[in-house]
Design a protein around this motif. Structure first.
Motif, PDB file in Angstrom:
ATOM      1  N   ARG A  26     -48.868  14.737  36.444  1.00 50.63           N
ATOM      2  CA  ARG A  26     -47.526  14.490  35.898  1.00 50.63           C
ATOM      3  C   ARG A  26     -46.511  15.408  36.573  1.00 50.63           C
ATOM      4  O   ARG A  26     -46.841  16.533  36.949  1.00 50.63           O
ATOM      5  CB  ARG A  26     -47.514  14.791  34.394  1.00 50.63           C
ATOM      6  N   ASN A 161     -51.781  24.123  23.047  1.00 51.01           N
ATOM      7  CA  ASN A 161     -50.568  24.867  22.714  1.00 51.01           C
ATOM      8  C   ASN A 161     -49.291  24.074  22.919  1.00 51.01           C
ATOM      9  O   ASN A 161     -49.252  23.131  23.707  1.00 51.01           O
ATOM     10  CB  ASN A 161     -50.511  26.150  23.554  1.00 51.01           C
ATOM     11  N   LYS A 187     -55.382  24.690  26.819  1.00 52.72           N
ATOM     12  CA  LYS A 187     -54.624  23.551  27.324  1.00 52.72           C
ATOM     13  C   LYS A 187     -53.165  23.744  26.892  1.00 52.72           C
ATOM     14  O   LYS A 187     -52.780  23.481  25.753  1.00 52.72           O
ATOM     15  CB  LYS A 187     -55.188  22.238  26.757  1.00 52.72           C
ATOM     16  N   THR A 190     -47.738  20.463  28.892  1.00 55.23           N
ATOM     17  CA  THR A 190     -47.496  20.232  30.316  1.00 55.23           C
ATOM     18  C   THR A 190     -46.119  20.746  30.750  1.00 55.23           C
ATOM     19  O   THR A 190     -45.985  21.304  31.853  1.00 55.23           O
ATOM     20  CB  THR A 190     -47.646  18.728  30.625  1.00 55.23           C
ATOM     21  N   THR A 237     -51.492  23.941  18.277  1.00 57.33           N
ATOM     22  CA  THR A 237     -50.103  24.228  17.903  1.00 57.33           C
ATOM     23  C   THR A 237     -49.232  23.142  18.499  1.00 57.33           C
ATOM     24  O   THR A 237     -49.317  22.869  19.702  1.00 57.33           O
ATOM     25  CB  THR A 237     -49.637  25.593  18.441  1.00 57.33           C
ATOM     26  N   SER A 239     -46.611  19.474  17.294  1.00 54.62           N
ATOM     27  CA  SER A 239     -45.928  18.689  16.266  1.00 54.62           C
ATOM     28  C   SER A 239     -46.926  18.123  15.251  1.00 54.62           C
ATOM     29  O   SER A 239     -48.121  17.976  15.538  1.00 54.62           O
ATOM     30  CB  SER A 239     -45.175  17.534  16.928  1.00 54.62           C
ATOM     31  N   THR A 242     -48.752  14.887  16.541  1.00 54.96           N
ATOM     32  CA  THR A 242     -49.901  15.084  17.437  1.00 54.96           C
ATOM     33  C   THR A 242     -51.075  15.663  16.652  1.00 54.96           C
ATOM     34  O   THR A 242     -52.225  15.252  16.855  1.00 54.96           O
ATOM     35  CB  THR A 242     -49.517  16.032  18.594  1.00 54.96           C
ATOM     36  N   GLN A 263     -48.213  23.618  12.813  1.00 54.70           N
ATOM     37  CA  GLN A 263     -47.307  22.512  13.113  1.00 54.70           C
ATOM     38  C   GLN A 263     -45.855  22.930  12.969  1.00 54.70           C
ATOM     39  O   GLN A 263     -45.553  24.077  12.685  1.00 54.70           O
ATOM     40  CB  GLN A 263     -47.599  21.369  12.146  1.00 54.70           C
ATOM     41  N   ASP A 264     -45.020  21.911  13.078  1.00 54.23           N
ATOM     42  CA  ASP A 264     -43.607  22.179  12.836  1.00 54.23           C
ATOM     43  C   ASP A 264     -43.382  22.378  11.347  1.00 54.23           C
ATOM     44  O   ASP A 264     -44.213  22.005  10.525  1.00 54.23           O
ATOM     45  CB  ASP A 264     -42.767  21.010  13.352  1.00 54.23           C
ATOM     46  N   CYS A 301     -41.005  27.502  16.281  1.00 58.19           N
ATOM     47  CA  CYS A 301     -41.604  26.841  15.116  1.00 58.19           C
ATOM     48  C   CYS A 301     -41.137  27.491  13.824  1.00 58.19           C
ATOM     49  O   CYS A 301     -41.152  26.867  12.772  1.00 58.19           O
ATOM     50  CB  CYS A 301     -43.117  26.907  15.215  1.00 58.19           C
ATOM     51  N   GLU A 406     -37.344  17.767  11.566  1.00 58.65           N
ATOM     52  CA  GLU A 406     -37.238  18.971  12.381  1.00 58.65           C
ATOM     53  C   GLU A 406     -36.564  18.609  13.703  1.00 58.65           C
ATOM     54  O   GLU A 406     -37.156  17.925  14.544  1.00 58.65           O
ATOM     55  CB  GLU A 406     -38.625  19.552  12.690  1.00 58.65           C
ATOM     56  N   HIS A 483     -49.929  33.930  10.150  1.00 55.73           N
ATOM     57  CA  HIS A 483     -48.970  32.965  10.685  1.00 55.73           C
ATOM     58  C   HIS A 483     -49.564  31.578  10.479  1.00 55.73           C
ATOM     59  O   HIS A 483     -50.641  31.274  10.986  1.00 55.73           O
ATOM     60  CB  HIS A 483     -48.743  33.239  12.181  1.00 55.73           C
TER      61      HIS A 483
HETATM   62  P1  NAP Z   1     -46.592  18.271  20.888  1.00 55.80           P
HETATM   63  O1  NAP Z   1     -45.897  17.198  21.617  1.00 55.80           O
HETATM   64  O2  NAP Z   1     -47.211  17.939  19.591  1.00 55.80           O
HETATM   65  O3  NAP Z   1     -47.673  18.853  21.903  1.00 55.80           O
HETATM   66  C1  NAP Z   1     -48.468  19.945  21.533  1.00 55.80           C
HETATM   67  C2  NAP Z   1     -49.668  20.009  22.451  1.00 55.80           C
HETATM   68  O4  NAP Z   1     -50.521  18.892  22.208  1.00 55.80           O
HETATM   69  C3  NAP Z   1     -49.328  19.950  23.931  1.00 55.80           C
HETATM   70  O5  NAP Z   1     -50.173  20.817  24.636  1.00 55.80           O
HETATM   71  C4  NAP Z   1     -49.608  18.509  24.277  1.00 55.80           C
HETATM   72  O6  NAP Z   1     -49.898  18.343  25.640  1.00 55.80           O
HETATM   73  C5  NAP Z   1     -50.840  18.287  23.442  1.00 55.80           C
HETATM   74  N1  NAP Z   1     -51.162  16.895  23.237  1.00 55.80           N
HETATM   75  C6  NAP Z   1     -50.336  15.880  22.952  1.00 55.80           C
HETATM   76  N2  NAP Z   1     -51.050  14.745  22.812  1.00 55.80           N
HETATM   77  C7  NAP Z   1     -52.340  15.054  23.033  1.00 55.80           C
HETATM   78  C8  NAP Z   1     -53.544  14.327  23.047  1.00 55.80           C
HETATM   79  N3  NAP Z   1     -53.567  13.035  22.782  1.00 55.80           N
HETATM   80  N4  NAP Z   1     -54.696  14.983  23.308  1.00 55.80           N
HETATM   81  C9  NAP Z   1     -54.699  16.310  23.570  1.00 55.80           C
HETATM   82  N5  NAP Z   1     -53.580  17.043  23.569  1.00 55.80           N
HETATM   83  C10 NAP Z   1     -52.409  16.428  23.298  1.00 55.80           C
HETATM   84  O7  NAP Z   1     -45.643  19.507  20.612  1.00 55.80           O
HETATM   85  P2  NAP Z   1     -44.670  20.226  21.642  1.00 55.80           P
HETATM   86  O8  NAP Z   1     -43.539  19.290  21.904  1.00 55.80           O
HETATM   87  O9  NAP Z   1     -45.377  20.824  22.774  1.00 55.80           O
HETATM   88  O10 NAP Z   1     -44.167  21.451  20.774  1.00 55.80           O
HETATM   89  C11 NAP Z   1     -43.120  21.357  19.868  1.00 55.80           C
HETATM   90  C12 NAP Z   1     -43.626  21.277  18.461  1.00 55.80           C
HETATM   91  O11 NAP Z   1     -44.574  22.326  18.224  1.00 55.80           O
HETATM   92  C13 NAP Z   1     -42.549  21.488  17.441  1.00 55.80           C
HETATM   93  O12 NAP Z   1     -42.659  20.494  16.468  1.00 55.80           O
HETATM   94  C14 NAP Z   1     -42.821  22.864  16.867  1.00 55.80           C
HETATM   95  O13 NAP Z   1     -42.404  23.042  15.549  1.00 55.80           O
HETATM   96  C15 NAP Z   1     -44.284  22.988  17.002  1.00 55.80           C
HETATM   97  N6  NAP Z   1     -44.697  24.383  17.121  1.00 55.80           N
HETATM   98  C16 NAP Z   1     -45.379  24.958  16.110  1.00 55.80           C
HETATM   99  C17 NAP Z   1     -45.767  26.274  16.204  1.00 55.80           C
HETATM  100  C18 NAP Z   1     -46.525  26.951  15.116  1.00 55.80           C
HETATM  101  O14 NAP Z   1     -47.048  28.051  15.346  1.00 55.80           O
HETATM  102  N7  NAP Z   1     -46.657  26.375  13.962  1.00 55.80           N
HETATM  103  C19 NAP Z   1     -45.472  27.010  17.340  1.00 55.80           C
HETATM  104  C20 NAP Z   1     -44.780  26.397  18.355  1.00 55.80           C
HETATM  105  C21 NAP Z   1     -44.385  25.073  18.236  1.00 55.80           C
HETATM  106  P3  NAP Z   1     -48.837  17.671  26.637  1.00 55.80           P
HETATM  107  O15 NAP Z   1     -47.695  18.583  26.722  1.00 55.80           O
HETATM  108  O16 NAP Z   1     -49.612  17.586  27.901  1.00 55.80           O
HETATM  109  O17 NAP Z   1     -48.499  16.345  26.049  1.00 55.80           O
END
Ligand code: NAP
Length: 680
Positions: A26, A161, A187, A190, A237, A239, A242, A263-264, A301, A406, A483
């Motif tokens: 990608r 992550n 992982k 990306t 960690t 959304s 996911t 999560q978020d 988050c 969010e 956390h």
């Molecule tokens: P995301 O889209 O849910 O992606 C999170 C991780 O999951 C990424 O590494 C993504 O990889 C991976 N992923 C997605 N689909 C997958 C699949 N089918 N199989 C395996 N892995 C998969 O979240 P994000 O956009 O990176 O992060 C933003 C969100 O994270 C926000 O909602 C935020 O609130 C939350 N967050 C929470 C915390 C906490 O500690 N609670 C901390 C930071 C962020 P790709 O990038 O390769 O798709």
């Protein structure tokens, strides 16, 4: 077409080899220029060989180390990263982050690792088994006892992550995992995986990690989750959407593979009813809310998504916060004057605008116009810049979106509350969050909020004029504190000191004789074999002492004169030691009794070996219990047994002694653990 040489290949590190992007790679764009800067991903990764490499090579190597060895390794890794952090800062600008954002991500990650290194040495044994809680006596005579132990899982931890913290997000999971003795496959998201890749290279190049302890997947994870088992852990960690998709994986469900989700969440901050304009708390509230909206361009988050103020102060909050937001310069994060950088990508910017649109159906935008705002950047049109946007929701009771949407960017909604119970009701409508803060100087308000809201939040952060100079901020997860949060926040719990290490270990109840439990736990259990035929233990260096080595001493007869001398010498003339009738009227004493501290002093007098030797200092005493009164005429004996040994540095270690004082009837009168530092 030849590949642009300015586009970097972001590799994975799989089964001991760096793998370049391949089929399914990608593109990754800069948050500042929108230009493609890297490619990552290779669908041909052999996930089975990665898992085997981790569990057959990394796991055994890590498990052969003690907790202290692993803690030392973490410390060395963290210090090595610190030396090389400039390279990570340099790369991170393209994620849209400012220098102060880098400090949260890079330095915060290194700091987290250092805390785990320190806690591993202080709170875990120099052994391979962790003891969880005290010994439980399960039989009448103490010959059948039980305790809980924790040992490392035998599989692999898969860390998935989010994009917003490419370094901290990895290290806050990696530190407890490695301390537990479990290998990790990381992982990263990306969008920012090029920063994580650089960090992994620094760690692997250091040579500090055993082979197989750390692998990296950039790009898609492939079907790795379909190969996991009951000894593996997925720590996610990202959304909520996911998380739901991944945790529903049939293989993970059928094997009961541990799945932790961060999560978020719709975190909130409440201005206490006592904290109106003109108070230090009001200014503090505005400062914290501003920081949470603008740090990492609101992509945290833990950021404050909902701002709650007493109805009467809503206008003042909007005015003060808008004033501060208006002074926040947005632009290229490399510029020193920039206070808020860009969002991570054009896609993220669009997502935030969509979510802001949803919020706008229930709330009025009172600050920040995404159509008109100043950006200090030559690439203002191409970068993923947005202004902070503040909304006001006049009717938070009937509103839905402000409590469940969010917008993962610099967006927050102000809402008024009528009274504390109304504020609690609004707080809890987030259906579970990582953190809620209450800015108040009224302890009764704080207690009321805690009782009403704690169950819905992983962390409650109170701040006021007393704590503000030292407070670490609403949004900062600390390695010492849990956390995670219930419900919408994912139901997970990371960090929290050694609690965070337990996610990668199995807790097992061990039942058996005291000797069996001593052998397994490496700590002497009362009733286990004692060796009392060796030279005085105070004459033998740390390394010569064995668990179970015992010294018996006594008797020493207690006289009335002893009690009186001790009372007048120390000033402790409490009636129970001085007045027979008054003491006898007390339900605990038959008459005048010896001071407990007199008994402890006599015990020391009986067991010490006075010459200079390997015992360097008595550093403390734990779990002291006085169990039966001792009167003039009674005789006491002391028994001192080596319970546990913990090296502290290259010169000396701590010896924990189990001490029992008994009387002439062999009844226990006092019991405690004595701590000494002993030279090697
Ligand atoms: P995301 O889209 O849910 O992606 C999170 C991780 O999951 C990424 O590494 C993504 O990889 C991976 N992923 C997605 N689909 C997958 C699949 N089918 N199989 C395996 N892995 C998969 O979240 P994000 O956009 O990176 O992060 C933003 C969100 O994270 C926000 O909602 C935020 O609130 C939350 N967050 C929470 C915390 C906490 O500690 N609670 C901390 C930071 C962020 P790709 O990038 O390769 O798709």
């Amino acid at each position: 077409m030849p590949k642009d040489s300015s586009i970097r290949d972001i590799h994975s590190f799989a089964a001991g080899a760096w793998i370049s992007p391949g089929q399914g790679a990608r593109h990754i764009a800069s948050a500042i220029t929108g230009e493609v800067i890297a490619t990552a991903g290779n669908d041909a990764l052999d996930v089975q060989s990665m898992l085997s490499y981790a569990s057959d090579t990394g796991g055994p190597a890590l498990r052969s180390l003690t907790f202290h060895d692993r803690a030392r390794m973490l410390k060395a890794l963290a210090l090595h990263l610190k030396e090389h952090r400039q390279a990570l800062y340099d790369l991170s600008f393209d994620t849209g982050a400012t220098q102060s954002d880098h400090m949260i991500d890079v330095d915060g990650g290194i700091g987290t690792m250092l805390v785990f290194a320190s806690k591993g040495r202080r709170e875990m044994p120099d052994a391979q088994v962790y003891l969880d809680g005290p010994v439980e006596q399960l039989g009448r005579e103490g010959r059948f006892v039980g305790r809980h132990i924790a040992t490392p899982l035998l599989g692999v931890a898969v860390h998935i992550n989010a994009f917003n913290f490419p370094v901290w997000g990895m290290l806050e999971k990696l530190a407890p995992t490695l301390l537990a003795g479990v290998p990790a496959i990381v992982k990263p998201a990306t969008a920012t995986c090029y920063v994580t890749e650089a960090c992994v290279r620094i760690m692997l190049d250091s040579g500090l990690l055993p082979a197989g302890a750390l692998q990296l997947v950039t790009g898609g994870l492939g079907d790795m989750l379909d190969h996991l088992d009951c000894q593996d852990v997925v720590s996610f960690t990202g959304s909520a959407d996911t998380a739901l998709k991944l945790r529903a994986n049939p293989r993970l469900l059928s094997r009961s593979t541990r799945f932790m989700a961060e999560q978020d969440s719709l975190n909130a901050s409440v201005l206490g009813p006592d904290a109106g304009p003109g108070t230090p708390e009001f200014d503090l509230f505005i400062k914290e809310a501003h920081r949470e909206m603008t740090a990492k361009a609101g992509q945290k988050c833990t950021a404050i998504r909902r701002i709650m103020a007493p109805q009467a102060h809503v206008d003042a909050v909007i005015a003060a916060l808008s004033d501060r937001l208006g002074k926040t310069r947005i632009g290229d994060p490399r510029l020193e004057t920039t206070r808020m950088g860009a969002l991570v990508s054009g896609a993220q910017k669009k997502d935030v605008l969509d979510k802001a649109g949803l919020l706008a159906t229930e709330a009025e935008r009172v600050f920040g116009d995404p159509g008109h705002f100043a950006v200090d950047s030559a690439e203002a049109d191409k970068g993923a810049f947005l202004p902070p946007m503040l909304f006001h929701c006049a009717d938070p009771d009937t509103a839905e979106r402000v409590h469940d949407t969010e917008a993962f960017g610099p967006v927050s909604t102000v809402m008024g509350y009528r009274d504390l119970d109304h504020a609690i009701g609004l707080l809890n409508r987030g259906n579970g969050s990582l953190v809620a803060s209450v800015i108040t100087n009224d302890s009764d308000v704080a207690r009321h909020m805690a009782m009403g809201a704690a169950a819905y939040h992983g962390r409650l952060y109170f701040n006021n004029r007393t704590s503000m100079a030292e407070a670490t901020g609403h949004g900062a997860p600390l390695p010492h504190m849990v956390h995670g949060g219930p419900g919408r926040a994912g139901g997970g719990e990371e960090l929290g000191g050694i609690r965070g290490v337990m996610h990668y270990m199995q807790r097992t109840a061990i039942q058996g004789s005291p000797d069996i439990l001593t052998a397994i736990g490496g700590t002497w259990v009362p009733g286990a074999r004692e060796a009392s035929d060796k030279p005085h233990p105070f004459t033998r260096p740390f390394n010569d002492l064995q668990i179970g080595d015992t010294l018996m001493a006594g008797p020493r007869k207690i006289t009335l004169e002893d009690i009186e001398t001790f009372a007048h010498f120390t000033g402790d003339t409490f009636y129970a030691h001085m007045d027979d009738a008054a003491a006898a009227a007390n339900p605990f004493f038959p008459g005048r009794v010896a001071h407990g501290y007199l008994l402890l002093s006599f015990a020391a007098g009986m067991f010490v070996q006075p010459d200079p030797g390997p015992v360097l200092a008595n550093t403390g005493l734990d779990s002291l219990r006085f169990m039966a009164p001792v009167q003039a005429g009674d005789s006491i004996h002391v028994r001192l047994t080596v319970k546990a040994k913990t090296p502290r540095n290259e010169d000396y270690g701590e010896v924990r002694w189990h001490v029992t004082l008994t009387n002439q009837e062999k009844a226990a009168v006092a019991e405690y653990e004595l701590l000494t530092m002993n030279a090697f």
